[in-house]
Design an enzyme around this catalytic site. Structure first.
Site, PDB file in Angstrom:
ATOM      1  N   SER A   1       0.850  -1.198   0.000  1.00 59.67           N
ATOM      2  CA  SER A   1       0.000   0.000   0.000  1.00 59.67           C
ATOM      3  C   SER A   1       0.883   1.244   0.000  1.00 59.67           C
ATOM      4  CB  SER A   1      -0.863  -0.009   1.259  1.00 59.67           C
ATOM      5  OG  SER A   1      -1.431   1.273   1.453  1.00 59.67           O
TER       6      SER A   1
ATOM      7  N   TYR B   1      -2.014  -1.904   9.905  1.00 56.37           N
ATOM      8  CA  TYR B   1      -2.125  -2.317   8.488  1.00 56.37           C
ATOM      9  C   TYR B   1      -0.847  -1.986   7.738  1.00 56.37           C
ATOM     10  CZ  TYR B   1      -3.900  -1.950   3.643  1.00 56.37           C
ATOM     11  OH  TYR B   1      -4.087  -2.053   2.288  1.00 56.37           O
TER      12      TYR B   1
END
Ligand SMILES: NC(=O)c1ccc[n+]([C@@H]2O[C@H](COP(=O)([O-])OP(=O)(O)OC[C@H]3O[C@@H](n4cnc5c(N)ncnc54)[C@H](OP(=O)(O)O)[C@@H]3O)[C@@H](O)[C@H]2O)c1
Length: 254
Positions: A146, A159
């Protein structure tokens, strides 16, 4: 007779980025095995779309967060490859499946952390290890990270830390698997309009506008921005690309 087409295995291909990866790979002439977790009907629709592109598409139910199911999944995958594609091997593994618990560092629970760890790190780590003997030379691994590993946005500490671990793992995979001519790369999408986090990037107009304002190209990403890059990484044209983190974010948070 062995399959003439290259074969990609994609986790989480029923929706979002994974669905676009699957269809882009099929457009490039690969046959596809992809997994879904809960959305059987969506997965069946994706199989139809793969077949309309003239490729084989196989959807398997699989929970990447539960490693006790990995032996059974490997057996099912192998028997589907044998019966439908006349081989027990494949060429590319794309570790895409995932979800997000949104919570700031001070609030995230150990349970939430573990659930994300299982999907974003432990699952892909040990699934890849298990499937490694079946990946053909000159094939590869594409992991999904990400943009949030490069810039810090409150609410994504766990995350992003787990995605960062996948980026490090990718380097080690590239180093250790190079001798088998297997490449490993990691893509890092920016914010994309999918169902993730309850569809927030797509459906929360204020968030969408803010994220677009932080992006050089002036909008948030769409699933169609991602799959073609993965299809390229799984092509001969990308045969010398190895150990790379490729951000696909339209230039966000520069
Ligand atoms: N969207 C973004 O802004 C963005 C940005 C950067 C990175 N990413 C990453 O891109 C990947 C895909 O995200 P997305 O936005 O496409 O999400 P999505 O639209 O919510 O789709 C998630 C996919 O993962 C599957 N899945 C979820 N939990 C699973 C589990 N435990 N086991 C197996 N499969 C599971 C889902 O299967 P079912 O359909 O059966 O539920 C679905 O196919 C994730 O790794 C995410 O972290 C997303």
């Amino acid at each position: 007779m062995s399959s003439q087409n290259k074969i990609a295995v994609v986790t989480g291909g029923s929706r979002g980025l994974g669905k676009d990866m699957v269809l882009s790979l099929a457009k490039n002439g690969l046959d596809i095995v992809f997994t879904y977790n809960s959305q059987k009907e969506a997965a069946e629709e994706v199989v139809k779309q793969i077949e309309e592109l003239g490729q084989k598409g196989i959807a398997l139910k699989f929970d990447v967060s539960d490693s006790t199911g990995f032996d059974e999944f490997t057996e099912t995958l192998t028997s589907e490859l044998q019966s439908q594609l006349n081989t027990d091997r494949f060429d590319f593994l794309i570790n895409n499946a995932g979800f997000i618990h949104y919570a700031e560092f001070g609030n995230i629970t150990e349970e939430q952390f573990t659930e994300m760890e299982n999907v974003h790190l432990r699952g892909p780590f040990f699934l890849t290890q298990k499937l490694l003997p079946q990946i053909n030379p000159f094939g590869g691994i594409v992991n999904v990270s990400s943009g949030l590993t490069r810039f810090a946005t409150p609410g994504f500490a766990a995350y992003a830390a787990l995605k960062g671990a996948m980026e490090t793992l990718t380097k080690y995979q590239a180093q250790e698997l190079g001798k088998r001519n297997i490449r490993a790369n990691v893509i890092a999408p920016g914010a994309i309009e999918t169902d993730i986090m309850g569809g927030a990037v797509r459906d929360n107009a204020e968030m969408n506008r803010y994220l677009a304002s932080q992006t050089a190209l002036g909008r948030v990403g769409l699933p169609g921005d991602i799959g073609g890059v993965v299809a390229f990484l799984c092509s001969d044209a990308a045969g010398w690309i190895n150990a790379q983190r490729i951000e696909i974010s339209g230039g966000s948070n520069l």
